[in-house]
Motif scaffolding. Structure first.
Motif, PDB file in Angstrom:
ATOM      1  N   ALA A 129       0.832  -1.208   0.000  1.00 21.54           N
ATOM      2  CA  ALA A 129       0.000   0.000   0.000  1.00 21.54           C
ATOM      3  C   ALA A 129       0.863   1.253   0.000  1.00 21.54           C
ATOM      4  O   ALA A 129       0.561   2.234  -0.687  1.00 21.54           O
ATOM      5  CB  ALA A 129      -0.928  -0.009   1.217  1.00 21.54           C
ATOM      6  N   SER A 130       1.947   1.218   0.761  1.00 17.99           N
ATOM      7  CA  SER A 130       2.857   2.362   0.812  1.00 17.99           C
ATOM      8  C   SER A 130       3.477   2.619  -0.559  1.00 17.99           C
ATOM      9  O   SER A 130       3.597   3.779  -0.997  1.00 17.99           O
ATOM     10  CB  SER A 130       3.952   2.099   1.851  1.00 17.99           C
ATOM     11  OG  SER A 130       4.890   3.158   1.886  1.00 17.99           O
ATOM     12  N   ARG A 133       0.867   4.090  -2.895  1.00 22.88           N
ATOM     13  CA  ARG A 133       0.631   5.504  -2.591  1.00 22.88           C
ATOM     14  C   ARG A 133       1.736   6.362  -3.216  1.00 22.88           C
ATOM     15  O   ARG A 133       1.456   7.409  -3.827  1.00 22.88           O
ATOM     16  CB  ARG A 133       0.578   5.718  -1.080  1.00 22.88           C
ATOM     17  CG  ARG A 133       0.269   7.151  -0.685  1.00 22.88           C
ATOM     18  CD  ARG A 133       0.100   7.297   0.816  1.00 22.88           C
ATOM     19  NE  ARG A 133      -1.127   6.642   1.292  1.00 22.88           N
ATOM     20  CZ  ARG A 133      -1.165   5.489   1.941  1.00 22.88           C
ATOM     21  NH1 ARG A 133      -0.040   4.827   2.205  1.00 22.88           N
ATOM     22  NH2 ARG A 133      -2.308   4.969   2.333  1.00 22.88           N
ATOM     23  N   LEU A 147      -4.223   1.437  -5.105  1.00 23.37           N
ATOM     24  CA  LEU A 147      -4.532   2.099  -3.838  1.00 23.37           C
ATOM     25  C   LEU A 147      -6.039   2.300  -3.705  1.00 23.37           C
ATOM     26  O   LEU A 147      -6.604   2.135  -2.612  1.00 23.37           O
ATOM     27  CB  LEU A 147      -3.806   3.449  -3.773  1.00 23.37           C
ATOM     28  CG  LEU A 147      -3.883   4.189  -2.439  1.00 23.37           C
ATOM     29  CD1 LEU A 147      -3.234   3.367  -1.322  1.00 23.37           C
ATOM     30  CD2 LEU A 147      -3.195   5.554  -2.555  1.00 23.37           C
ATOM     31  N   ALA A 151      -8.602   1.093  -0.813  1.00 26.25           N
ATOM     32  CA  ALA A 151      -9.498   2.034  -0.134  1.00 26.25           C
ATOM     33  C   ALA A 151     -10.947   1.547  -0.208  1.00 26.25           C
ATOM     34  O   ALA A 151     -11.747   1.808   0.694  1.00 26.25           O
ATOM     35  CB  ALA A 151      -9.378   3.417  -0.774  1.00 26.25           C
ATOM     36  N   VAL A 158      -4.996   0.800   4.823  1.00 29.99           N
ATOM     37  CA  VAL A 158      -5.817   1.809   4.136  1.00 29.99           C
ATOM     38  C   VAL A 158      -7.262   1.626   4.596  1.00 29.99           C
ATOM     39  O   VAL A 158      -7.855   0.575   4.341  1.00 29.99           O
ATOM     40  CB  VAL A 158      -5.724   1.655   2.596  1.00 29.99           C
ATOM     41  CG1 VAL A 158      -6.573   2.730   1.908  1.00 29.99           C
ATOM     42  CG2 VAL A 158      -4.275   1.722   2.133  1.00 29.99           C
ATOM     43  N   ASN A 164     -13.179   8.026  -1.012  1.00 36.93           N
ATOM     44  CA  ASN A 164     -11.749   8.068  -1.324  1.00 36.93           C
ATOM     45  C   ASN A 164     -11.421   7.077  -2.440  1.00 36.93           C
ATOM     46  O   ASN A 164     -10.633   7.371  -3.351  1.00 36.93           O
ATOM     47  CB  ASN A 164     -10.926   7.753  -0.074  1.00 36.93           C
ATOM     48  CG  ASN A 164      -9.436   7.975  -0.272  1.00 36.93           C
ATOM     49  OD1 ASN A 164      -9.037   8.861  -1.011  1.00 36.93           O
ATOM     50  ND2 ASN A 164      -8.620   7.171   0.387  1.00 36.93           N
TER      51      ASN A 164
END
Length: 201
Positions: A129-130, A133, A147, A151, A158, A164
């Motif tokens: 996820a990082s 992003r 991402l 979401a 997340v 979002n």
């Protein structure tokens, strides 16, 4: 004018195998990974040998190559190269490779999550996820799509947030991500207009 001399592909492959063998013997991580790929493909000098491929991927990973870890992780995930399927080992190996920035490994972790093979609280998925992003912030449509999926579902740290998710997936879809468009259709099927998203109102 005489034709240029043609290289012998077999000779080139033999030379590559010889060079990569020496490089791997000198404990060069990526060299071991590349040598494994030669044995996976099979050449006259490096005939197909799945046991050797696994050993070389393992050595490559142990020496710190994200490519070796990703290839070994994928093999554990899919039960390839004579290995039994081992989702725990796959998650750990792919997580290591993803943490080192190898996009292929991050994408595989997302696919494992989509198949319910790893949980939403997975540390490896959080690493992915990082990376997604970072990629999204740098303008990657695919990064935004991945991402956005997280979401929507809530995973990898997340939070589940439909608004979002729609924003991220809309951005991905406009950027040309097929996965982003298809996922957005599932999240918000009534907002699709000619390859883009209409705003609410």
């Amino acid at each position: 004018m005489a034709d240029a001399a043609q290289r012998d592909p077999g000779r080139d492959q033999a030379l590559a195998g010889s060079i990569l063998s020496r490089i791997c013997e000198a404990n060069h991580a990526d060299g071991c990974n590349d040598l494994a790929l030669l044995y996976l493909e099979g050449t006259p000098d490096t005939p197909q040998d799945t046991a050797k491929v696994v050993a070389l991927f393992t050595k490559s990973c142990d020496l710190g190559s994200p490519y070796g870890c990703a290839n070994l992780g994928w093999s554990n995930w899919r039960g390839e190269l004579g290995l039994p399927q081992d989702l725990v080992e796959a998650e750990a190996l792919l997580g290591s490779a993803c943490g080192d920035g190898f996009e292929f490994a991050c994408e595989n972790l997302l696919e494992m999550f989509r198949r319910s093979q790893i949980g939403s609280a997975s540390k490896a998925l959080a690493s992915a996820a990082s990376r997604f992003r970072e990629a999204c912030e740098q303008g990657s449509a695919d990064g935004c799509a991945s991402l956005g999926y997280l979401a929507w579902q809530g995973g990898g740290g997340v939070p589940s947030n439909r608004k979002n998710a729609e924003t991220l997936l809309g951005q991905a879809c406009r950027g040309g991500s097929e996965f982003g468009c298809k996922t957005l259709d599932r999240v918000s099927p009534y907002h699709r207009t000619r390859g883009d998203r209409a705003t609410d109102g």
